[in-house]
Motif scaffolding. Structure first.
Motif, mmCIF file in Angstrom:
data_model
loop_
_atom_site.group_PDB
_atom_site.id
_atom_site.type_symbol
_atom_site.label_atom_id
_atom_site.label_comp_id
_atom_site.label_asym_id
_atom_site.label_seq_id
_atom_site.Cartn_x
_atom_site.Cartn_y
_atom_site.Cartn_z
ATOM 1 N N ILE A 1 62.488 26.530 24.574
ATOM 2 C CA ILE A 1 62.824 26.025 23.242
ATOM 3 C C ILE A 1 64.232 25.425 23.247
ATOM 4 O O ILE A 1 64.452 24.324 22.735
ATOM 5 N N ARG A 2 65.187 26.127 23.850
ATOM 6 C CA ARG A 2 66.576 25.657 23.894
ATOM 7 C C ARG A 2 66.682 24.319 24.628
ATOM 8 O O ARG A 2 67.393 23.411 24.200
ATOM 9 N N GLU A 3 65.967 24.185 25.740
ATOM 10 C CA GLU A 3 66.023 22.968 26.564
ATOM 11 C C GLU A 3 65.111 21.864 26.038
ATOM 12 O O GLU A 3 65.160 20.740 26.527
ATOM 13 N N ASN A 4 64.233 22.208 25.091
ATOM 14 C CA ASN A 4 63.223 21.286 24.594
ATOM 15 C C ASN A 4 62.349 20.771 25.740
ATOM 16 O O ASN A 4 61.984 19.607 25.825
ATOM 17 N N GLY A 5 62.039 21.640 26.657
ATOM 18 C CA GLY A 5 61.220 21.353 27.829
ATOM 19 C C GLY A 5 61.310 22.528 28.783
ATOM 20 O O GLY A 5 62.009 23.510 28.499
ATOM 21 N N LEU A 6 60.638 22.439 29.887
ATOM 22 C CA LEU A 6 60.699 23.534 30.852
ATOM 23 C C LEU A 6 62.122 23.680 31.384
ATOM 24 O O LEU A 6 62.781 22.682 31.667
ATOM 25 N N PRO A 7 62.581 24.914 31.540
ATOM 26 C CA PRO A 7 63.972 25.130 31.958
ATOM 27 C C PRO A 7 64.178 25.024 33.477
ATOM 28 O O PRO A 7 65.077 25.627 34.030
ATOM 29 N N PHE A 8 63.317 24.270 34.121
ATOM 30 C CA PHE A 8 63.444 24.028 35.562
ATOM 31 C C PHE A 8 62.717 22.735 35.885
ATOM 32 O O PHE A 8 61.876 22.273 35.114
ATOM 33 N N ALA A 9 63.059 22.145 37.012
ATOM 34 C CA ALA A 9 62.433 20.876 37.409
ATOM 35 C C ALA A 9 61.084 21.140 38.064
ATOM 36 O O ALA A 9 60.929 22.079 38.838
ATOM 37 N N LEU A 10 60.107 20.311 37.732
ATOM 38 C CA LEU A 10 58.811 20.357 38.408
ATOM 39 C C LEU A 10 58.796 19.235 39.427
ATOM 40 O O LEU A 10 59.139 18.094 39.121
ATOM 41 N N LYS A 11 58.415 19.562 40.643
ATOM 42 C CA LYS A 11 58.390 18.568 41.715
ATOM 43 C C LYS A 11 57.069 18.657 42.452
ATOM 44 O O LYS A 11 56.467 19.715 42.534
ATOM 45 N N ALA A 12 56.656 17.541 43.003
ATOM 46 C CA ALA A 12 55.451 17.524 43.815
ATOM 47 C C ALA A 12 55.709 18.289 45.105
ATOM 48 O O ALA A 12 56.819 18.296 45.634
ATOM 49 N N SER A 13 54.673 18.907 45.607
ATOM 50 C CA SER A 13 54.793 19.674 46.842
ATOM 51 C C SER A 13 54.946 18.743 48.031
ATOM 52 O O SER A 13 54.352 17.669 48.087
ATOM 53 N N GLU A 14 55.749 19.166 48.985
ATOM 54 C CA GLU A 14 55.862 18.409 50.230
ATOM 55 C C GLU A 14 54.949 19.012 51.298
ATOM 56 O O GLU A 14 55.037 18.658 52.458
ATOM 57 N N ASP A 15 54.071 19.915 50.874
ATOM 58 C CA ASP A 15 53.139 20.571 51.782
ATOM 59 C C ASP A 15 52.164 19.530 52.330
ATOM 60 O O ASP A 15 51.457 18.873 51.570
ATOM 61 N N PRO A 16 52.087 19.370 53.651
ATOM 62 C CA PRO A 16 51.217 18.346 54.232
ATOM 63 C C PRO A 16 49.736 18.632 54.032
ATOM 64 O O PRO A 16 48.911 17.776 54.251
ATOM 65 N N TYR A 17 49.381 19.837 53.617
ATOM 66 C CA TYR A 17 47.979 20.202 53.434
ATOM 67 C C TYR A 17 47.488 19.983 52.009
ATOM 68 O O TYR A 17 46.327 20.172 51.721
ATOM 69 N N ILE A 18 48.374 19.559 51.118
ATOM 70 C CA ILE A 18 47.980 19.247 49.750
ATOM 71 C C ILE A 18 47.298 17.883 49.761
ATOM 72 O O ILE A 18 47.766 16.942 50.397
ATOM 73 N N TYR A 19 46.199 17.750 49.037
ATOM 74 C CA TYR A 19 45.440 16.495 48.982
ATOM 75 C C TYR A 19 46.270 15.363 48.391
ATOM 76 O O TYR A 19 47.012 15.551 47.438
ATOM 77 N N SER A 20 46.157 14.201 48.968
ATOM 78 C CA SER A 20 46.699 12.984 48.383
ATOM 79 C C SER A 20 45.805 11.827 48.805
ATOM 80 O O SER A 20 45.043 11.929 49.762
ATOM 81 N N GLU A 21 45.891 10.710 48.096
ATOM 82 C CA GLU A 21 45.078 9.541 48.421
ATOM 83 C C GLU A 21 45.366 9.071 49.851
ATOM 84 O O GLU A 21 44.463 8.672 50.565
ATOM 85 N N GLU A 22 46.623 9.120 50.277
ATOM 86 C CA GLU A 22 46.990 8.684 51.615
ATOM 87 C C GLU A 22 46.328 9.526 52.695
ATOM 88 O O GLU A 22 45.947 9.029 53.741
ATOM 89 N N LYS A 23 46.176 10.809 52.432
ATOM 90 C CA LYS A 23 45.635 11.721 53.431
ATOM 91 C C LYS A 23 44.115 11.889 53.324
ATOM 92 O O LYS A 23 43.518 12.553 54.154
ATOM 93 N N SER A 24 43.491 11.278 52.315
ATOM 94 C CA SER A 24 42.075 11.501 52.084
ATOM 95 C C SER A 24 41.196 10.905 53.185
ATOM 96 O O SER A 24 40.059 11.296 53.342
ATOM 97 N N THR A 25 41.741 9.971 53.981
ATOM 98 C CA THR A 25 40.950 9.372 55.056
ATOM 99 C C THR A 25 41.124 10.103 56.373
ATOM 100 O O THR A 25 40.481 9.781 57.347
ATOM 101 N N CYS A 26 42.024 11.102 56.402
ATOM 102 C CA CYS A 26 42.231 11.850 57.630
ATOM 103 C C CYS A 26 41.035 12.742 57.912
ATOM 104 O O CYS A 26 40.433 13.300 57.016
#
Length: 65
Positions: free
Chosen positions: A39-64
């Motif tokens: 409420i104080r921050e008017n949003g989540l009080p931490f940054a959300l970032k995409a995972s750098e985990d190579p095993y997470i699905y992405s369009e680039e890796k979908s053909t592997c």
């Protein structure tokens, strides 16, 4: 007051509860702190970032194979 319910894994709950205990607070106090900070921050009080985990699905890796 109202009740909020969330589903988390039992393992996460145990770890979270241990961390809260080590700080001298209970889960309810920790969640209330999160809500107040959001409420104080008017949003989540931490940054959300995409995972750098190579095993997470992405369009680039979908053909592997």
């Amino acid at each position: 007051m109202t009740t909020v319910s969330a589903k988390i894994t039992n393992d996460d709950k145990i770890i979270f509860e241990r961390i809260c205990d080590s700080m001298g607070i209970n889960i309810s106090s920790a969640i209330n702190s999160f809500v107040k900070a959001t409420i104080r921050e008017n949003g989540l009080p931490f940054a959300l970032k995409a995972s750098e985990d190579p095993y997470i699905y992405s369009e680039e890796k979908s053909t592997c194979i």
